[in-house]
Design an enzyme around this catalytic site. Sequence first.
Site, PDB file in Angstrom:
ATOM      1  N   THR A  28      -4.454  -6.003  13.234  1.00 11.73           N
ATOM      2  CA  THR A  28      -3.985  -4.682  13.647  1.00 11.73           C
ATOM      3  C   THR A  28      -5.171  -3.948  14.235  1.00 11.73           C
ATOM      4  OG1 THR A  28      -2.430  -4.612  11.787  1.00 11.73           O
ATOM      5  CG2 THR A  28      -2.998  -2.505  12.783  1.00 11.73           C
ATOM      6  N   SER A  61      -3.659  -9.899  18.792  1.00 11.74           N
ATOM      7  CA  SER A  61      -3.073  -9.192  17.648  1.00 11.74           C
ATOM      8  C   SER A  61      -2.301  -7.939  18.030  1.00 11.74           C
ATOM      9  CB  SER A  61      -4.171  -8.816  16.645  1.00 11.74           C
ATOM     10  OG  SER A  61      -5.161  -8.013  17.260  1.00 11.74           O
ATOM     11  N   THR A  93       0.168  -3.094  16.551  1.00 10.98           N
ATOM     12  CA  THR A  93       0.034  -4.514  16.231  1.00 10.98           C
ATOM     13  C   THR A  93       1.185  -5.319  16.791  1.00 10.98           C
ATOM     14  OG1 THR A  93      -0.290  -6.081  14.392  1.00 10.98           O
ATOM     15  CG2 THR A  93       1.310  -4.323  14.052  1.00 10.98           C
ATOM     16  N   ARG A 124      11.044  -8.660  11.716  1.00 13.99           N
ATOM     17  CA  ARG A 124      10.119  -8.259  10.657  1.00 13.99           C
ATOM     18  C   ARG A 124       9.268  -7.091  11.112  1.00 13.99           C
ATOM     19  NH1 ARG A 124       4.208  -7.812  10.170  1.00 13.99           N
ATOM     20  NH2 ARG A 124       3.683  -8.068   7.958  1.00 13.99           N
ATOM     21  N   THR A 164      -5.077  -2.858   7.775  1.00 12.64           N
ATOM     22  CA  THR A 164      -4.793  -4.090   8.494  1.00 12.64           C
ATOM     23  C   THR A 164      -4.664  -5.209   7.480  1.00 12.64           C
ATOM     24  OG1 THR A 164      -5.534  -5.572  10.256  1.00 12.64           O
ATOM     25  CG2 THR A 164      -7.230  -4.672   8.813  1.00 12.64           C
ATOM     26  N   GLY A 165      -4.082  -6.321   7.907  1.00 17.45           N
ATOM     27  CA  GLY A 165      -3.916  -7.448   6.992  1.00 17.45           C
ATOM     28  C   GLY A 165      -2.450  -7.697   6.699  1.00 17.45           C
TER      29      GLY A 165
END
Length: 272
Positions: free
Chosen positions: A137, A38, A155, A165, A188-189
């Site tokens: 992350t 990650s 990340t 992106r 995070t996510g």
Amino acid sequence: HGLPAVEAAARELGGGGTILDAVVAGVEVPELDPDVTSVGRGGWPNEAGVVQLDASVMDGTTRRVGAVGALEKVATAAAVARRVMEETRHAFLVGAGALEFARAQGFEETELLTERAKVAWERWKAEREAEEGGGDTIGLLGLDASGRMAGACTTSGLAWKMPGRVGDSPIVGAGLYVDDRAGGATATGVGEEVIRVCGSFLAVERMRSGDDPQSAVEAALARIVENAGRTVQVGMLALDRTGRIGAASLQSGFRYAVHRAGRAAMFDAKVL
């Protein structure tokens, strides 16, 4: 990968480093670990098979910030973000400009795409099982004995993302925000949803207004639910100026590490 990160941060602080030194040293451990998919070297690539990294740092005492987005070929993205803060008049460098700056600062270039990540990408490209890939992350918040705070967030972003992106991690106020006078937060996510609500800034402002860290992260996540429901995963951590901690997520599986009083331990975040 949270435990080795907080342990490295504690060693740096115990050895005389600043709290900013500590958080950057902490996240560098997973950034350099090819088995962590990650962040950094070993991170999942974008849909073109290229690993692009995002990171930010923030000094909670001065409120100075540095960030990089879509950085290629340099694993230690948080350290590059710190140099942006300290060595330029800017706050955020992206893409080719970020890489040229890292080169000028003497950062080592390396192949970020590991064989494991390449195989996973090729499988996704062949099967197209899902339009979107997962992602994670590492955000690290620190508080020293004098009350100084700092944070770092780094990340490789969502797996198989569109080239270029950028998620919430390098956006100060979204993936990370730290202010000694109130506290710090990191997320995070699915970064797009965190960006929509300025998630970390919202949590810190809630603490500034009197919320404890747990209430602050739950309020920020509730704002995300208003926009996106509970179909996405977002987790948030918060640390206030007195050392209290808050942690919550919209779905299960979000764990975090804490180091204090010479000991480190892992915890499960509250699922809302």
